[in-house]
Write an enzyme that holds these catalytic residues in place. Structure first.
Site, PDB file in Angstrom:
ATOM      1  N   ALA A  13      46.369 -25.551  60.832  1.00 45.98           N
ATOM      2  CA  ALA A  13      46.796 -24.300  61.472  1.00 45.98           C
ATOM      3  C   ALA A  13      46.139 -23.056  60.884  1.00 45.98           C
ATOM      4  CB  ALA A  13      48.319 -24.162  61.367  1.00 45.98           C
ATOM      5  N   ASP A  36      48.792 -26.449  56.765  1.00 40.99           N
ATOM      6  CA  ASP A  36      47.382 -26.448  56.402  1.00 40.99           C
ATOM      7  C   ASP A  36      47.252 -26.762  54.915  1.00 40.99           C
ATOM      8  OD1 ASP A  36      44.711 -25.227  57.933  1.00 40.99           O
ATOM      9  OD2 ASP A  36      44.551 -25.157  55.748  1.00 40.99           O
ATOM     10  N   SER A 144      37.414 -36.006  70.035  1.00 46.10           N
ATOM     11  CA  SER A 144      36.150 -35.287  70.214  1.00 46.10           C
ATOM     12  C   SER A 144      35.266 -36.011  71.205  1.00 46.10           C
ATOM     13  CB  SER A 144      35.400 -35.153  68.884  1.00 46.10           C
ATOM     14  OG  SER A 144      34.102 -34.606  69.077  1.00 46.10           O
ATOM     15  N   TYR A 157      32.192 -38.793  61.351  1.00 47.48           N
ATOM     16  CA  TYR A 157      33.035 -37.970  62.228  1.00 47.48           C
ATOM     17  C   TYR A 157      33.259 -38.653  63.573  1.00 47.48           C
ATOM     18  CZ  TYR A 157      34.745 -33.774  64.650  1.00 47.48           C
ATOM     19  OH  TYR A 157      35.505 -32.881  65.356  1.00 47.48           O
ATOM     20  N   ALA A 158      32.187 -39.174  64.163  1.00 45.15           N
ATOM     21  CA  ALA A 158      32.301 -39.835  65.464  1.00 45.15           C
ATOM     22  C   ALA A 158      33.219 -41.050  65.379  1.00 45.15           C
ATOM     23  CB  ALA A 158      30.919 -40.240  65.969  1.00 45.15           C
ATOM     24  N   SER A 160      35.618 -41.569  63.218  1.00 43.48           N
ATOM     25  CA  SER A 160      37.005 -41.141  62.989  1.00 43.48           C
ATOM     26  C   SER A 160      37.643 -40.654  64.280  1.00 43.48           C
ATOM     27  CB  SER A 160      37.056 -40.041  61.921  1.00 43.48           C
ATOM     28  OG  SER A 160      36.534 -38.810  62.393  1.00 43.48           O
ATOM     29  N   ILE A 190      32.914 -26.366  70.435  1.00 41.85           N
ATOM     30  CA  ILE A 190      33.824 -25.232  70.418  1.00 41.85           C
ATOM     31  C   ILE A 190      33.423 -24.296  69.280  1.00 41.85           C
ATOM     32  CG2 ILE A 190      36.249 -24.529  70.296  1.00 41.85           C
ATOM     33  CD1 ILE A 190      35.565 -26.378  72.681  1.00 41.85           C
ATOM     34  N   THR A 192      34.091 -22.627  66.320  1.00 40.02           N
ATOM     35  CA  THR A 192      35.066 -22.677  65.232  1.00 40.02           C
ATOM     36  C   THR A 192      34.313 -22.566  63.909  1.00 40.02           C
ATOM     37  OG1 THR A 192      34.941 -25.072  64.900  1.00 40.02           O
ATOM     38  CG2 THR A 192      36.499 -24.275  66.578  1.00 40.02           C
TER      39      THR A 192
END
Length: 250
Positions: A13, A36, A144, A157-158, A160, A190, A192
């Site tokens: 968050a 967080d 994702s 990452y992919a 996960s 996105i 971020t």
């Protein structure tokens, strides 16, 4: 408002999609629990949404550690006397590198936060929802687009995020009888703090692959989170919703 009277527990968050989710869900009437690993960032998020008629709180949370997740739940129960009916798993990290150079430590760290963390939060809080007989629970997990297609330099990452998507579908099958819906959102690219690390040339290359010709915003993901958290999506569970500007492959 569509979330009036509900309480939402949102991980990650302190920034990005998690922060936007806190803002949008608060706008739509929910009490917000901002969780967080950096509690100061979570507190800063709450400063953006403080309303006199809402009971919000910030909690320190390391999603990869079960003791931290259980402690967070205890704090929530002490404040609200019941668990939140909305769980939003936004916490996530990247440790990018090419497969042949990716360290075991960096692979495991990403899996621990992104996949194991989603599992621990979902399991812990949904157990509490069942035990307290909270009705109409909703879990929203952030997966994702790269979890479907893979991406160069992001094997960890992919993998996960692919796991998050299938975990979501399995949880939906198991928890439906308890009145808990579980859905996933698959963001594309996105804007971020995570994507700020991507070199400009790569950003331009990715943008050229997107039919809408731009990266999305955290708020555009948060609007879908709010929909899935609300009764407006009462017959949706086990779904994976692409929010990617039309991106087909990375």
């Amino acid at each position: 408002m569509s979330l009036s009277g509900k309480t939402a527990f949102i991980t990650g968050a302190g920034s990005g999609i998690g922060r936007a989710a806190c803002q949008i869900l608060s706008r739509d009437g929910a009490n917000i629990i901002a969780a967080d690993i950096n509690v100061k960032n979570a507190q800063e998020t709450l400063q953006l949404i403080e309303k006199p008629d809402k009971t919000n709180m910030a909690v320190s949370l390391n999603v990869s550690e079960s003791t931290s997740v259980k402690t967070a739940l205890k704090q929530v129960l002490e404040t609200y006397n019941q668990p939140p009916s909305i769980i939003v798993n936004c916490a996530g990290i990247t440790r990018d590198n090419f497969l042949l150079k990716l360290s075991e430590e960096n692979f495991q760290e990403v899996m621990d936060v992104n996949l194991k963390g989603t599992f621990l939060v979902t399991q812990t809080f949904c157990n509490a929802i069942v035990e307290h007989k909270v009705t109409k629970g909703s879990v929203v997990n952030i997966a994702s687009v790269v979890g479907k297609n893979g991406n160069i330099g992001q094997a960890n990452y992919a993998a996960s995020k692919a796991g998050v998507e299938v975990l979501t579908k399995t949880a939906a099958k198991e928890l439906g009888r308890e009145g808990i819906r579980v859905n996933a959102i698959l963001p594309g690219f996105i804007t971020t703090p995570m994507t700020e690390l991507v070199p400009d040339k790569l950003k331009e290359m990715f943008a050229n692959k997107i039919p809408l010709s731009r990266f999305g915003t955290p708020e555009e993901i948060a609007e879908v989170i709010s929909f899935l958290a609300s009764d407006k999506s009462s017959y949706i569970t086990g779904a994976s919703i692409d929010v990617n500007g039309g991106l087909i492959s990375t």
